[in-house]
Design an enzyme around this catalytic site. Structure first.
Site: not given
Ligand code: NAD
Length: 421
Positions: A65, A89, A110-112
């Site tokens: 994301v 997320v 962002a993150k994942g």
């Protein structure tokens, strides 16, 4: 106080959104900008086929994301956990935007992650998951687009595989595509302990503000992974008294202080902190509400809720984990006058050192550890001052001050860039 179900209370996305809404309202944020910033820019879901060691094919679900790229490439970790959700997320991606803006580094958020339990996977399976996940994201990540890093259950080795996979597709070695890499392939000195170091710097500043000193400060840490163990070790070296450590399957307590060198040796020898002779075994949940001066939750989200916040005895809550406190618990802590060092400030040392790593990779010139530490301490100290001053000027708590400062910075950039049509 309004009652709220624990399920809603512990949805990280709701917790993030509740703080965002409050801060945006206090800022009088324009309605259009409110809509832009409340939701992520891009959400990617991938279903990746992976050959398992026993010959079976398995399909894993992964997310990335990207919340905002207004101030620079998006930046944020990758976690491998069995209960990962898109909402989690999303929340973590938004927190990265606010965190990078609080410490004023040129990144968005962002993150994942991948839904999997790395403890049940072989190294080969982990590598294949990592490489296929990276390949599926190939056009969405890159040094100028989105730069992943390690998070829960991922490490330098996983970053090495991500870097290699990306580089194979680009037909050249691209070290700046991820941070948190091993030193020999573009990692930065000082990155591994940077989050823990940042926590110590903001604690030092809080002690000064409250007229306390390190030697009389008793600390309890939850989580003895990258963040918690480094924070505990560095703080112990500087004279803080670490009296409690809570791990997922048990805790340690010694009112006179735990010898961290001896504990590290014990863990190296036995692979666990349990059975350490220099402390008593203690219920880990109880350690969160045990008498201490500084409480550092450095494990996972939603550990301080309406169920236990009123029992917290710490004077300072220094958030090493992302989202350890639910939005509903904020009011209880405020009533109790706990001095909160919110996650988007307190644990920003990690992304700050990641920024240094990205800069060094792009420069092709690597800094001495002392330079990394000095720059990191400078950024953490001035960010603490910015947040606390903002809180005092606007008469809000430190968390809302950090959100307001961050939202204001990101909104200012979006206004100045304008909206591409
Ligand atoms: P990690 O996997 O290295 O360590 C987490 C530790 O917490 C493990 O030892 C695990 O056993 C323990 N743990 C998990 N659940 C627990 C529970 N309920 N009670 C007690 N212990 C528990 O992960 P990490 O990199 O140290 O990250 C921890 C937190 O810090 C996460 O929220 C992460 O997003 C955040 N964070 C990490 C970094 C970083 O640089 N690694 C930077 C900023 C924020």
């Amino acid at each position: 106080m309004t009652t709220i179900s624990l399920e809603k209370e512990t949805n990280s996305w709701e917790s993030q959104a509740a703080r965002f809404d409050l801060a945006a309202k206090k800022l009088n944020l324009d309605e259009g900008l409110w809509k832009i910033l409340r939701y992520p820019t891009r959400e990617i879901i991938v279903h990746i086929p992976v050959a398992m060691d026993d010959g079976r094919l398995e399909v894993f679900t992964g997310f990335r994301v990207q919340h905002s790229i207004a101030r620079g490439p998006s930046k944020g970790g990758i976690r491998y956990t069995p209960d990962l959700t898109l909402d989690e997320v999303r929340a973590l991606a938004s927190w990265m935007t606010w965190k990078c803006a609080v410490v004023n580094i040129p990144f968005g958020g962002a993150k994942g992650g991948v839904i999997c339990d790395p403890h049940k996977l072989s190294m080969g399976e982990l590598e294949r998951i990592t490489r296929r996940y990276t390949a599926e994201l190939i056009e969405f990540i890159g040094p100028e687009k989105d730069v992943p890093a390690p998070d829960v259950n991922t490490n330098e080795q996983i970053m090495a595989w991500m870097m290699d996979t990306y580089s194979m597709h680009m037909r050249q070695t691209v070290t700046a595509v991820v941070t948190g890499k091993p030193l020999n392939m573009g990692g930065s000195r000082g990155r591994r302990e940077a989050t823990g170091r940042g926590l110590m710097v903001v604690c030092d500043e809080a002690l000064k503000k409250l007229g306390l000193n390190r030697e009389e400060t008793r600390v309890i840490v939850q989580g003895f992974g990258n963040v918690g163990s480094n924070a505990a070790r560095l703080m112990h070296e500087q004279g803080y008294k670490i009296i409690g450590i809570a791990e997922i399957d048990g805790g340690l307590y010694n009112k006179n202080g735990i010898d961290l060198d001896a504990l590290s040796e014990h863990r190296q020898r036995n692979g666990t902190i349990h059975g350490f002779p220099g402390a008593e075994a203690h219920d880990p949940a109880d350690l969160l509400i045990t008498d201490c001066d500084v409480l550092i939750p450095a494990a996972t989200e939603n550990v301080i809720t309406t169920q236990n916040a009123y029992k917290v005895q710490a004077r300072i809550l220094c958030e090493g984990a992302n989202g350890p406190t639910t939005a509903a618990a904020d009011d209880i802590l405020a009533e109790k006058k706990v001095f909160v060092l919110p996650d988007i400030l307190a644990n920003a040392g990690g992304v700050t050192a990641s920024y240094f790593e990205w800069v060094q990779d792009r420069q092709g010139y690597f800094w001495k550890e002392s330079v990394v530490i000095e720059q990191l301490e400078h950024i953490m100290r001035s960010s603490f001052e910015d947040v606390v001053r903002y809180a005092e000027t606007h008469n809000v708590n430190n968390r809302i001050a950090a959100y307001m400062l961050a939202i204001d910075r990101v909104a200012f950039t979006i206004r100045q860039r304008g909206i591409y049509a």
